[in-house]
Design a protein around this motif. Structure first.
Motif, mmCIF file in Angstrom:
data_model
loop_
_atom_site.group_PDB
_atom_site.id
_atom_site.type_symbol
_atom_site.label_atom_id
_atom_site.label_comp_id
_atom_site.label_asym_id
_atom_site.label_seq_id
_atom_site.Cartn_x
_atom_site.Cartn_y
_atom_site.Cartn_z
ATOM 1 N N HIS A 33 0.583 -1.235 -0.108
ATOM 2 C CA HIS A 33 -0.126 -0.109 0.157
ATOM 3 C C HIS A 33 1.015 1.194 -0.158
ATOM 4 N N VAL A 34 1.592 1.282 -1.069
ATOM 5 C CA VAL A 34 2.802 2.351 -0.851
ATOM 6 C C VAL A 34 2.343 2.995 -2.418
ATOM 7 N N PRO A 35 2.225 4.401 -2.517
ATOM 8 C CA PRO A 35 1.683 5.018 -3.477
ATOM 9 C C PRO A 35 3.127 5.319 -4.149
ATOM 10 N N GLY A 36 3.010 6.053 -5.419
ATOM 11 C CA GLY A 36 4.167 6.010 -6.449
ATOM 12 C C GLY A 36 3.684 7.701 -7.358
ATOM 13 N N ILE A 37 4.799 7.932 -8.005
ATOM 14 C CA ILE A 37 4.690 8.870 -8.986
ATOM 15 C C ILE A 37 5.519 8.472 -10.062
ATOM 16 N N VAL A 38 5.125 8.335 -11.363
ATOM 17 C CA VAL A 38 5.755 7.762 -12.635
ATOM 18 C C VAL A 38 6.058 8.932 -13.452
ATOM 19 N N PHE A 39 7.449 8.978 -13.808
ATOM 20 C CA PHE A 39 8.081 10.041 -14.622
ATOM 21 C C PHE A 39 8.320 9.313 -15.844
ATOM 22 N N ALA A 46 9.441 -1.466 -21.496
ATOM 23 C CA ALA A 46 9.691 -2.168 -20.465
ATOM 24 C C ALA A 46 9.624 -3.646 -20.897
ATOM 25 N N ALA A 47 10.556 -4.742 -20.411
ATOM 26 C CA ALA A 47 10.285 -6.049 -20.698
ATOM 27 C C ALA A 47 8.860 -6.459 -20.547
ATOM 28 N N ASP A 48 8.349 -6.033 -19.512
ATOM 29 C CA ASP A 48 7.006 -6.758 -19.168
ATOM 30 C C ASP A 48 5.665 -5.915 -19.637
ATOM 31 N N GLY A 49 6.191 -4.664 -20.319
ATOM 32 C CA GLY A 49 5.151 -4.062 -21.070
ATOM 33 C C GLY A 49 4.219 -3.200 -19.901
ATOM 34 N N ALA A 50 4.405 -3.148 -18.643
ATOM 35 C CA ALA A 50 3.739 -2.459 -17.718
ATOM 36 C C ALA A 50 3.879 -1.124 -17.759
ATOM 37 N N GLY A 51 2.600 -0.282 -17.596
ATOM 38 C CA GLY A 51 2.636 1.257 -17.356
ATOM 39 C C GLY A 51 1.790 1.447 -16.303
ATOM 40 N N ALA A 52 1.860 2.836 -16.249
ATOM 41 C CA ALA A 52 0.910 3.333 -14.994
ATOM 42 C C ALA A 52 -0.172 2.851 -14.851
ATOM 43 N N ALA A 53 -0.961 2.581 -16.021
ATOM 44 C CA ALA A 53 -2.281 2.324 -15.911
ATOM 45 C C ALA A 53 -2.424 1.092 -15.531
ATOM 46 N N ASP A 54 -1.429 0.060 -15.637
ATOM 47 C CA ASP A 54 -1.806 -1.264 -15.182
ATOM 48 C C ASP A 54 -1.643 -1.315 -13.800
ATOM 49 N N VAL A 55 -1.231 -0.322 -12.901
ATOM 50 C CA VAL A 55 -0.873 -0.692 -11.722
ATOM 51 C C VAL A 55 -2.102 -0.395 -10.768
ATOM 52 N N PRO A 87 -3.951 10.903 -4.431
ATOM 53 C CA PRO A 87 -2.910 9.855 -4.582
ATOM 54 C C PRO A 87 -2.252 9.417 -3.313
ATOM 55 N N GLY A 88 -1.834 10.363 -2.277
ATOM 56 C CA GLY A 88 -1.385 9.946 -1.289
ATOM 57 C C GLY A 88 -2.022 8.952 -0.387
ATOM 58 N N ALA A 89 -3.241 8.856 -0.507
ATOM 59 C CA ALA A 89 -4.236 7.974 0.510
ATOM 60 C C ALA A 89 -4.169 6.596 0.384
ATOM 61 N N ALA A 90 -3.833 6.228 -0.740
ATOM 62 C CA ALA A 90 -3.825 4.644 -1.076
ATOM 63 C C ALA A 90 -2.641 4.464 -1.934
ATOM 64 N N ALA A 91 -2.384 3.052 -2.066
ATOM 65 C CA ALA A 91 -1.319 2.653 -3.028
ATOM 66 C C ALA A 91 -1.582 2.740 -4.587
ATOM 67 N N GLY A 92 -0.726 3.208 -5.312
ATOM 68 C CA GLY A 92 -1.250 3.425 -6.815
ATOM 69 C C GLY A 92 -0.079 4.344 -7.571
ATOM 70 N N PHE A 93 -0.025 4.382 -8.705
ATOM 71 C CA PHE A 93 0.844 5.201 -9.243
ATOM 72 C C PHE A 93 0.040 6.252 -10.221
ATOM 73 N N VAL A 94 0.667 7.421 -10.300
ATOM 74 C CA VAL A 94 0.016 8.644 -10.817
ATOM 75 C C VAL A 94 1.005 9.105 -11.572
ATOM 76 N N PRO A 95 0.552 9.662 -12.936
ATOM 77 C CA PRO A 95 1.855 10.453 -13.543
ATOM 78 C C PRO A 95 2.462 11.641 -12.952
#
Length: 567
Positions: free
Chosen positions: A148-154, A162-171, A182-190
Motif C-alpha cells: 500500500h505504498v503510492p508512487g509517481i511515474v516519470f 519495458a520488458a514486461d510492458g507494464a505502464g502506470a495504468a496497469d498498476v 494519490p497519497g491516500a492509497a497505493a497506486g501510481f500517478v503520472p
C-alpha cells in the motif's frame, strides 16, 4: 598512524576549505542548504538530455514543487524514505533533490535491477513513496500494491519499452477516482510538474544529523547493504570535488574558480556514488550536466562536439572506448580538458593513451571512493597522475587515512575516517560493527600502502588476494601486466583451489579481434615482468566481454564458475 590530506593554501584558517572539528568550516551542513544556492544560477543550463535543456531555475522550481506535494498532498514527514528508481533522466534530479528539500531520506536504487532485486531493497528500506520512471513500474508494482505504498511515474511512455510492458495504468490504484487522493492509497500517478517560482520549498526542519540518503552497495560479494549517510556527511561529499578541483588548478598554476564553468558528460548512472562526486562538482560551479540514454562511444563524441564538453566522467571501460573511437576517427577532442574515471580500478595504460594522443592538454584523473565514503575521497590528477599512474592520489582535508597492520612492504588494510563517511548500514547492526571500529574507522577491505609524501596506492582487495603456497599475489598487479599486452582488451585474475598450494593463480582474458597471441605467450609476458609464483597457472581466453556489474566492477564469482567448467 593516520594521515590527512590538504593543500595549506586551501586549508589554512580562513581559507575556503579550512577544517574545524573534522568538517569543512565554511561548507554547507545539509544537502538542502547545498541545493538552495543553485537557484542563484538562474538561466544557466543545468541539464541537457535528448528531451531538451533545463535551466537551474527551472530545475529548482520543479524540485520545490514536488517537495511541496510530497509533504502536503502525500503527508510525508522528515525521516520517511523516498525511493528514486530511474535511468539518467533530468527528472531523476528533480525527484532526488525534492526529497532533500522535503527532509526525506532519498534512496536511489539501481535502475538495472530485476524485480527480485528491487523487492529485496524495498523490503529492507520500507519507503513511503516510490518515484520511478515508466520502465521501472512493472518491477515494483506488485510490491507497491502489497504494501500500500503510492508512487509517481516519470516518463511513463518508457513503460512501453519495458520488458514486461507494464505502464502506470496497469498498476492497482491508478484508475481515475480509485483510492481518493494519490497519497491516500497505493497506486501510481503520472508526474505533473509544479514549478511555481513564488512558493519555494516546504517549511520543514532539515538538520545536519538527519539521514539524507540510503545508497545500496553493489553487492559483488553478497546481498547489497543500505549505507546510510547523514546530511553532514553528504554535505562533506559535496565539498570534496570542489576541493579536488581547486587543488588541481593550483597544481597547474591556475587560479581556482577562474576558468570557464564545467560542461560534463557524466556517464555514470545517477544512483552510483561516482555520479554524485561528478554532479556535486558541476552543481557547485553552476556548470552543465550532459546525459546519455545509453552508452555509445560514437554518440559520446557527437555530444562532446555539440555541447563543447570540457569534462568527461565514466568508468575506465567507457573512457578507454571513448579514446579508442577518437583515435580511430581522428577526433581532436579539442573542447575536452579533463578525462576522469572512477567506479572501478583504472588500468595504468589509460594515462599513456591520453598522453600519446593529447599531450598535457587533456588532464587525466582517477581517485578512490566507495558507497561508504559517499563518493570520492582521494584523487590523483594531472602531472601527479602521469608520474604515478598506479596511485589513487591523496585524501581530502576532511579524510583520514590509516594502514592497518602493515607488512614489511607497508601493505595493509586501508582504513578511512572523516566527514563524508556513512554512519552505518540500514537495519544491520552486525554488518555495521564488522565494518566500523569503535572510534569511527571504516575498514575498506582494500589492501593499500601510503608513500612518504601521502600518496595512496591500492594493491588489491583482501578478498581477491591469492595466497599461493604462503606467498601473497595481488590480483590487480597481475591484471595490470596482462592489460599491458597489446593484444589484451580486458583481464581478470583470481585464485582457484590447489591441493598442495592452497590456491594458485588463474586469469581470464579477452583479446582484441583478430589477435593471434597464445596462452604460453601471455604467461611469458607476465613472467618477464613479475615473479614466477605470480604467473597464472591457468589462462582462459574468452571472446565475449568479461562480466561486470553496472558500475564496471568485475564479477569474479561468475568467472570462477567459468574456470571450473573450462568455458
Amino acid at each position: 598512524m593516520a594521515a590527512t590530506g590538504g593543500d595549506e593554501r586551501l586549508t589554512a584558517d580562513g581559507a575556503p576549505f579550512a577544517v574545524e572539528d573534522g568538517v569543512y568550516a565554511s561548507g554547507p551542513r545539509t544537502l538542502r542548504e547545498f541545493v538552495e544556492v543553485v537557484w542563484g544560477y538562474g538561466d544557466r543550463v543545468f541539464l541537457v538530455s535528448e528531451d531538451g535543456r533545463t535551466t537551474y531555475r527551472e530545475f529548482f522550481d520543479a524540485a520545490c514543487g514536488l517537495a511541496r506535494r510530497l509533504v502536503g498532498e502525500y503527508g510525508l514527514r522528515p525521516g520517511d524514505r523516498a525511493v528514486v528508481a530511474m535511468r539518467n533522466h533530468p527528472e531523476w534530479h528533480v525527484a532526488f533533490w525534492a526529497a532533500q528539500l522535503a527532509g526525506l531520506v532519498a534512496v536511489p536504487l539501481n535502475a538495472w535491477w530485476t524485480e527480485d532485486e528491487f523487492t529485496y531493497a524495498l523490503d529492507d528500506c520500507a519507503p513511503a513513496v516510490l518515484l520511478v520512471d515508466g520502465e521501472r513500474v512493472g518491477r515494483v508494482r506488485e510490491w507497491a500494491a502489497r504494501n500500500h505504498v503510492p508512487g509517481i511515474v516519470f516518463h511513463g511512455e518508457g513503460a512501453a519499452d519495458a520488458a514486461d510492458g507494464a505502464g502506470a495504468a496497469d498498476v492497482p490504484g491508478t484508475a481515475e477516482g480509485e483510492g481518493g487522493a494519490p497519497g491516500a492509497a497505493a497506486g501510481f500517478v503520472p508526474y505533473v510538474p509544479d514549478a511555481d517560482p513564488h512558493l519555494g520549498p516546504p517549511l520543514v526542519d532539515v538538520l545536519p544529523e538527519h539521514d539524507a540518503t540510503i545508497i545500496y552497495t553493489s553487492g559483488t560479494t553478497g546481498r547489497p547493504k543500505g549505507a546510510v549517510a547523514t546530511h553532514l556527511a553528504q554535505a562533506g561529499a559535496a565539498m570534496n570535488p570542489r576541493y579536488f578541483a581547486a587543488a588541481a588548478a593550483l597544481a597547474r598554476g591556475d587560479v581556482p574558480g577562474a576558468g570557464p564553468v564545467p560542461v560534463s558528460l557524466t556517464t555514470f548512472p545517477f544512483f552510483h556514488v561516482a555520479a554524485f562526486t561528478s554532479f556535486y562538482g558541476v552543481m557547485a560551479a553552476g556548470g552543465t550536466l550532459v546525459m546519455m540514454r545509453k552508452w555509445d562511444a560514437g554518440r559520446a563524441l557527437e555530444l562532446i562536439r555539440e555541447h563543447r564538453v570540457t569534462h568527461y566522467a565514466g568508468v575506465p571501460t567507457t573512457g578507454l572506448q571513448l579514446l579508442a573511437r577518437a583515435r580511430a576517427t581522428g577526433d581532436p577532442l579539442d573542447s575536452l580538458t579533463l578525462l576522469s574515471t572512477g567506479g572501478a580500478a583504472a588500468p595504468p595504460g589509460i594515462v599513456d593513451g591520453i598522453a600519446a594522443g593529447y599531450g598535457e592538454r587533456l588532464e587525466p584523473r582517477n581517485g578512490y571512493g566507495l558507497t561508504e565514503t559517499s563518493g570520492g575521497v582521494l584523487s590523483n590528477v594531472g602531472a601527479e597522475y602521469r608520474a604515478h599512474p598506479g596511485s589513487v592520489g591523496r585524501p581530502t582535508p576532511v579524510t583520514e587515512v590509516r594502514i592497518d597492520r602493515p607488512d614489511a612492504e607497508g601493505v595493509g588494510e586501508l582504513w578511512l575516517r572523516g566527514q563524508s563517511l556513512v554512519r552505518g548500514y540500514w537495519g544491520n547492526e552486525e554488518a555495521t560493527r564488522a565494518a566500523f571500529s569503535e572510534d569511527g574507522w571504516f575498514r575498506t577491505g582494500d589492501l593499500a600502502r601510503v608513500d612518504a609524501d601521502g600518496r595512496v596506492t591500492i594493491v588489491d582487495r583482501l578478498t581477491d588476494m591469492v595466497i599461493r603456497g604462503g606467498e601473497n599475489v595481488y590480483c590487480v598487479e597481475v591484471e595490470d601486466v596482462l592489460q599491458q599486452h597489446p593484444d589484451v582488451v580486458d583481464a581478470a585474475v583470481l585464485g582457484v583451489p590447489h591441493p598442495l598450494l592452497g590456491e594458485e593463480v588463474a586469469a581470464v582474458v579477452r583479446l582484441r579481434p583478430g589477435a593471434a597471441v597464445g596462452i604460453d605467450e601471455l604467461r611469458a609476458h607476465v613472467g618477464a615482468r613479475l615473479a614466477a609464483f605470480k604467473v597464472p597457472a591457468h589462462v582462459l581466453v574468452r571472446e565475449e566481454e568479461l562480466p561486470r556489474n553496472p558500475t564496471g566492477k568485475l564479477l569474479k564469482r561468475e568467472l570462477r564458475g567459468s574456470l571450473a567448467c573450462g568455458t
